[in-house]
Design an enzyme around this catalytic site. Structure first.
Site, PDB file in Angstrom:
ATOM      1  N   ARG A  73      42.514 -33.250  42.755  1.00  0.00           N
ATOM      2  CA  ARG A  73      43.229 -34.332  43.428  1.00  0.00           C
ATOM      3  C   ARG A  73      42.485 -35.667  43.364  1.00  0.00           C
ATOM      4  NH1 ARG A  73      46.502 -31.065  42.730  1.00  0.00           N
ATOM      5  NH2 ARG A  73      48.067 -30.245  44.173  1.00  0.00           N
ATOM      6  N   LEU A  74      41.485 -35.765  42.504  1.00  0.00           N
ATOM      7  CA  LEU A  74      40.770 -37.037  42.314  1.00  0.00           C
ATOM      8  C   LEU A  74      41.430 -37.794  41.169  1.00  0.00           C
ATOM      9  CD1 LEU A  74      37.073 -35.868  42.825  1.00  0.00           C
ATOM     10  CD2 LEU A  74      38.570 -37.059  44.440  1.00  0.00           C
TER      11      LEU A  74
END
Length: 213
Positions: A191-192
């Protein structure tokens, strides 16, 4: 209640880095759009148009992008529709594209204005006959009694205009959305995600910043 907590996907197909992007936001959009044409299924020009309605509520709907260049993004609609009236009252709108196979999203803030009559005429003339008739028959967003009511209107118009030139109605045409901000989102692992924002400067150059995911 349906629990969606376990709906997860790991995004790992690509990356978006400052040392590989152009200084111009539209150039990067061109690149991403053409890559979407090559790899995505369906209508890659489908975009979500968000506006503030006359009732004060935001509303989003999917519309087809029909042209884009350095000046902006063009789509067509009925100016008397809910969408058309909302945009004419408040031309600050948002366009967004999502290309799931590429794990990419583009969000565009812009100011909408009507295209010229010539631009609208040229596009209308290029449409299939059925689409032209549909634009005339439909008083978009108005309440109608039934589907049969619409079909009967179409049959009547087909008879009336048989063999005649079908001209663009004055209440139908294009909007040109001139971008002031464009954000490019590339899915990444954990999720980066990569988020690069272009903001238009007064001299029409672009300020480029990375946003935290």
């Amino acid at each position: 209640m349906k629990d969606l907590s376990d709906y997860r996907k790991s995004y790992e197909k690509s990356e978006l880095l400052e040392n590989t992007i152009p200084e111009d936001a539209i150039q990067l959009f061109h690149k991403w759009f053409y890559e979407a044409e090559e790899q995505e299924d369906g209508e890659v020009n489908a975009m979500t148009v968000s506006s503030i309605g006359l009732d004060g509520f935001p509303k989003s709907r999917v519309v087809l992008l029909k042209k884009f260049n350095e000046e902006g993004f063009i789509f067509y609609t009925n100016y008397n529709s809910e969408k058309g009236k909302a945009i004419q009252q408040n031309p600050n709108i948002c366009l967004s594209f999502f290309w799931p196979i590429l794990e990419r999203q583009v969000i565009i803030k812009g100011i909408a204005e009507k295209t010229t009559a010539v631009v609208s005429d040229n596009y209308f003339d290029s449409r299939p006959e059925g689409s032209k008739l549909g634009a005339i028959v439909s008083n978009q967003s108005e309440v109608i009694p039934s589907r049969e009511f619409l079909d009967e209107k179409l049959k009547t118009l087909e008879t009336e205009l048989s063999g005649s030139e079908i001209k663009r109605p004055e209440n139908w045409g294009g909007f040109l959305v001139k971008p002031v901000e464009v954000e490019f989102w590339q899915g990444r692992a954990n999720r980066l995600h990569d988020r690069i924002r272009y903001q238009l400067n007064e001299d029409f150059s672009w300020k480029i910043e990375r946003l935290s995911p």
